[in-house]
Design a protein around this motif. Structure first.
Motif, PDB file in Angstrom:
ATOM      1  N   LYS A 169       0.812  -1.215   0.000  1.00  0.00           N
ATOM      2  CA  LYS A 169       0.000   0.000   0.000  1.00  0.00           C
ATOM      3  C   LYS A 169       0.849   1.270   0.000  1.00  0.00           C
ATOM      4  O   LYS A 169       0.353   2.341  -0.314  1.00  0.00           O
ATOM      5  CB  LYS A 169      -0.938   0.010   1.214  1.00  0.00           C
ATOM      6  N   LEU A 170       2.108   1.162   0.434  1.00  0.00           N
ATOM      7  CA  LEU A 170       3.021   2.297   0.464  1.00  0.00           C
ATOM      8  C   LEU A 170       4.384   1.851  -0.029  1.00  0.00           C
ATOM      9  O   LEU A 170       4.711   0.669   0.015  1.00  0.00           O
ATOM     10  CB  LEU A 170       3.179   2.844   1.894  1.00  0.00           C
ATOM     11  N   SER A 171       5.177   2.808  -0.466  1.00  0.00           N
ATOM     12  CA  SER A 171       6.577   2.550  -0.770  1.00  0.00           C
ATOM     13  C   SER A 171       7.380   2.773   0.511  1.00  0.00           C
ATOM     14  O   SER A 171       7.254   3.827   1.146  1.00  0.00           O
ATOM     15  CB  SER A 171       7.062   3.508  -1.867  1.00  0.00           C
ATOM     16  N   LEU A 172       8.193   1.805   0.905  1.00  0.00           N
ATOM     17  CA  LEU A 172       8.964   1.919   2.139  1.00  0.00           C
ATOM     18  C   LEU A 172       9.901   3.138   2.126  1.00  0.00           C
ATOM     19  O   LEU A 172       9.896   3.921   3.075  1.00  0.00           O
ATOM     20  CB  LEU A 172       9.738   0.631   2.401  1.00  0.00           C
ATOM     21  N   PRO A 173      10.694   3.357   1.054  1.00  0.00           N
ATOM     22  CA  PRO A 173      11.567   4.546   1.046  1.00  0.00           C
ATOM     23  C   PRO A 173      10.794   5.861   1.133  1.00  0.00           C
ATOM     24  O   PRO A 173      11.219   6.791   1.828  1.00  0.00           O
ATOM     25  CB  PRO A 173      12.317   4.440  -0.293  1.00  0.00           C
TER      26      PRO A 173
END
Length: 196
Positions: free
Chosen positions: A43-47
């Motif tokens: 659901k999100l990009s970690l960086p």
């Protein structure tokens, strides 16, 4: 608190992470593991989540640095005496933070990032002591990047058990504060003996 954080991140994504650590009383020790959990779900990009957290935390302490730089030690102490109830900051805390900063310098800014309240308070003596803005920001951003990457990655690895990170980081923060206070007390005792 967790429900409000969940709603904010689900509704606003990276902006929600940024705002939670910037203006809300939600520490990154809670926000970033949850962001890591969402990144593990795709659901999100970690960086990008880490970047939003680092930017929010960094911008949240810049006003404290500027207050130290432009108000100065004397006016801040007067202000702290008059407004202690809502400022939650005492004359003694400002004095101790400044002494600690004068002794250890910029590395204090870097190493204080995992310690709640200290990471904000240390910005005052950095400003009072005339530390330049760019080195101050470098230490803050470097420390926040390492700390928040660890938090988010732990949430990423633990998945739905991201609350475990919160459970473990709370005592770590308390132990860090206790160690910092003991070192400060030891230094003050030594300093007083050498002056007497």
């Amino acid at each position: 608190m967790l429900e409000g954080m969940t709603d904010a991140i689900n509704s606003f994504g990276y902006l929600g992470i940024f705002l939670l650590v910037l203006i809300a009383p939600t520490p990154p020790e809670i926000v970033l593991p949850f962001a890591g959990f969402l990144a593990a779900q795709g659901k999100l990009s970690l960086p990008h989540a880490i970047l939003a957290g680092v930017l929010g935390c960094t911008l949240s302490i810049v006003p404290w640095y500027l207050a130290g730089k432009y108000l100065g030690e004397r006016r801040l102490k007067v202000f702290a005496r008059r407004n202690r109830k809502w400022l939650k900051l005492s004359f003694g805390e400002i004095e101790r933070a400044k002494q600690w900063f004068d002794r250890h310098g910029g590395k204090t800014v870097f190493f204080s990032r995992p310690i709640p309240s200290v990471r904000t308070l240390i910005a005052l003596p950095a400003g009072i002591s005339g530390m330049r803005l760019l080195p101050f920001l470098f230490h803050v951003i470097s420390g926040e990047a390492i700390w928040q990457t660890a938090l988010a990655y732990a949430g990423y690895l633990l998945g739905r058990r991201y609350e475990v990170v919160v459970w473990y980081t709370a005592p770590i923060a308390r132990i860090s504060i206790a160690v910092l206070l003991l070192v400060l007390l030891f230094w003050l005792i030594r300093h007083n003996r050498s002056n007497s």
